[in-house]
Write an enzyme that holds these catalytic residues in place. Structure first.
Site, PDB file in Angstrom:
ATOM      1  N   TYR A  51      27.022  89.622  45.728  1.00 31.00           N
ATOM      2  CA  TYR A  51      26.335  88.422  46.236  1.00 31.00           C
ATOM      3  C   TYR A  51      25.245  88.846  47.197  1.00 31.00           C
ATOM      4  CZ  TYR A  51      28.485  84.138  44.580  1.00 31.00           C
ATOM      5  OH  TYR A  51      28.842  83.060  43.809  1.00 31.00           O
ATOM      6  N   GLU A  53      22.625  86.360  48.686  1.00 29.33           N
ATOM      7  CA  GLU A  53      21.767  85.228  49.070  1.00 29.33           C
ATOM      8  C   GLU A  53      20.740  85.658  50.118  1.00 29.33           C
ATOM      9  OE1 GLU A  53      24.992  84.913  48.515  1.00 29.33           O
ATOM     10  OE2 GLU A  53      25.533  82.853  47.989  1.00 29.33           O
ATOM     11  N   ASP A 197       2.593  78.251  33.009  1.00 26.85           N
ATOM     12  CA  ASP A 197       3.905  78.696  32.522  1.00 26.85           C
ATOM     13  C   ASP A 197       3.603  79.627  31.344  1.00 26.85           C
ATOM     14  OD1 ASP A 197       6.290  79.087  31.227  1.00 26.85           O
ATOM     15  OD2 ASP A 197       6.968  77.008  31.386  1.00 26.85           O
ATOM     16  N   THR A 223       9.401  83.389  31.870  1.00 29.13           N
ATOM     17  CA  THR A 223      10.682  84.015  31.584  1.00 29.13           C
ATOM     18  C   THR A 223      10.415  85.510  31.383  1.00 29.13           C
ATOM     19  OG1 THR A 223      10.349  83.394  29.283  1.00 29.13           O
ATOM     20  CG2 THR A 223      11.861  82.034  30.564  1.00 29.13           C
ATOM     21  N   LYS A 226      11.095  87.103  26.657  1.00 27.49           N
ATOM     22  CA  LYS A 226      10.410  86.788  25.404  1.00 27.49           C
ATOM     23  C   LYS A 226       9.509  87.971  25.041  1.00 27.49           C
ATOM     24  CE  LYS A 226      10.822  81.773  25.905  1.00 27.49           C
ATOM     25  NZ  LYS A 226      11.121  81.354  27.267  1.00 27.49           N
ATOM     26  N   ARG A 232      17.393  88.281  30.112  1.00 24.16           N
ATOM     27  CA  ARG A 232      17.206  86.822  30.228  1.00 24.16           C
ATOM     28  C   ARG A 232      17.052  86.469  31.689  1.00 24.16           C
ATOM     29  NH1 ARG A 232      18.156  84.305  25.475  1.00 24.16           N
ATOM     30  NH2 ARG A 232      17.570  82.356  26.447  1.00 24.16           N
TER      31      ARG A 232
END
Ligand code: DSN
Length: 418
Positions: A51, A53, A197, A223, A226, A232
């Site tokens: 973790y 954060e 985008d 993203t 692609k 991903r």
């Protein structure tokens, strides 16, 4: 025997079947690709356990020395690759990147312009069934009815009339080049921020095969899996003055703990995209798409806008008298994987559609070239012209399977990856 197959043969068996499917089929979904073995290894690493954060040097948990290092490396490589002022590598998906971008730039109810979903835009560009369409006042623009391409003069008129705070450019099913410089001028003229985008074309942008939106946009989302061929996930780039707002919008605005394993995979992918070989790869994607389009046109299919400038082709299945759904299913039965897609001014529902979207990033990753694209186009035409033909699908499936197995798949049959 792997730990997985020993401990959970059920899941191991399903994963093995998926590997086989990815090797034996021709993958033409424009948004999919094969991540390298190095990207897969980093993404499946022990960073899964952590973790983190916050951001490097300002975390809410201890033990983040290595998280800081890997996130800083991913950011540095992203900045080098796209020549941006600021990068946030924490968004876990394109939808979340777009959510954070809006959160940073506008208030609920504010006006945004985006290409409508049925014309090639994305769900998060204002679809009424998505948070974007629910929270913001999206004014959709369309492509020109005749040319099926963006009409920058009409977009300018709409922008001056509606005075959006943000204009979104960059699409999910648009086969032509996007003039981000022209969008930047329009945004400036009407006092909006340009948000690009570039999810679909990020690999082309990284390699100089498509105009970069970075010099013209306040915020660029993408993203990473692609045409960029990473894990991903997603990335937000911005100008320096937007940096603080973007970081706060990602965390704590819209996300919790960052996926450090995916961030490690992004660092690897950005490193791969910085290598000279990636330029050759991205160039080949575009050359292959042009060859595939040529083969489909020769076979008598109509393509939306008449062809392609990028990695993507949209076939109008009306030209063979079937729906996109029928085309997708017949091709799937033949080992050719695509997705049905609406075409501009589609008369069919979004679940049935009249279009079929094809893309070349994945086949290009297997080392295929224009000759292979021509063979693929011939198989597609054969199936679409006779989708219920006796034995057509079975025959093509066999031919496709034998053909596909001859080409290595990065991360699967090529242990080194490329
Ligand atoms: N599913 C992606 C695509 O195929 O374009 C967009 O979210």
């Amino acid at each position: 025997m792997s730990a997985l197959s020993q401990r959970d043969p059920d899941v191991a068996g399903i994963i093995e079947a998926e590997r086989t499917r990815q090797v034996e089929c021709l993958e033409l979904i424009a948004s999919e690709n094969y991540a390298s073995a190095a990207v897969l290894e980093a993404t499946g690493s022990v960073f899964t356990n952590k973790y983190a954060e916050g951001y490097s040097g300002k975390r809410y948990y201890a033990g983040n020395q290595q998280s800081d290092r890997v996130e800083t490396l991913a950011i540095d490589r992203a900045l080098q690759l796209f020549k941006a002022d600021h990068a946030n590598v924490q968004p876990t998906s394109g939808a979340e990147a777009n959510m954070a971008a809006y959160f940073a730039m506008v208030q609920p109810g504010d006006t945004i312009m985006g290409l409508s979903l049925d014309q090639g835009g994305h769900l998060t560009h204002g679809s009424p069934v998505n948070f974007s369409g629910r929270l913001y006042n999206f004014v959709p623009y369309t492509v020109d009815r005749e040319s099926e391409t963006l009409d920058m003069a009409a977009i300018r008129v709409m922008a001056l009339e509606t005075k959006p705070k943000v204009i979104v450019a960059g699409y999910t099913a648009y086969p032509r080049a996007i003039d981000f410089a022209a969008f930047g001028e329009i945004a400036k003229e009407c006092g909006a921020v340009l948000m690009a985008d570039m999810s679909h074309i990020a690999g082309l942008v990284a390699a100089g095969e498509h105009q970069s939106p970075v010099p013209y946009a306040g915020v660029v989302t993408t993203t990473t899996h692609k045409s960029l061929r990473g894990p991903r996930g997603a990335l937000i780039l911005s100008t320096g003055d937007m940096a603080e707002a973007i970081d706060k919008a990602v965390f704590p605005g819209t996300q919790g703990g960052p996926h450090m394993h995916t961030i490690a995979g992004k660092a690897v992918a950005f490193g791969e995209a910085l290598k000279p070989e990636f330029k050759d790869y991205a160039h080949q994607i575009v050359v292959n798409a042009a060859a595939l389009a040529e083969g489909l046109l020769e076979g008598g299919l109509r393509l939306v806008s008449g062809g392609t400038d990028n990695h993507l082709i949209l076939v109008d299945c009306n030209s063979v008298g079937i729906s996109g759904l029928k085309a997708q299913n017949a091709l799937q039965g033949s080992g050719i994987i695509t997705n049905k897609n609406t075409i501009p001014n589609d008369q069919r529902s979004p679940f049935v559609t009249s279009g079929l979207r094809l893309g070349t990033p994945a086949l290009t990753s297997r080392g295929m070239r224009p000759d292979e694209m021509k063979r693929t186009a011939a198989w597609i035409c054969r199936v679409l012209k006779d989708p219920d033909g006796d034995g057509v699908r079975e025959t093509v499936r066999q031919e496709v399977g034998e053909f596909a197995r001859m080409y290595p798949v990065p991360g699967i049959t090529d242990a080194v990856g490329v």
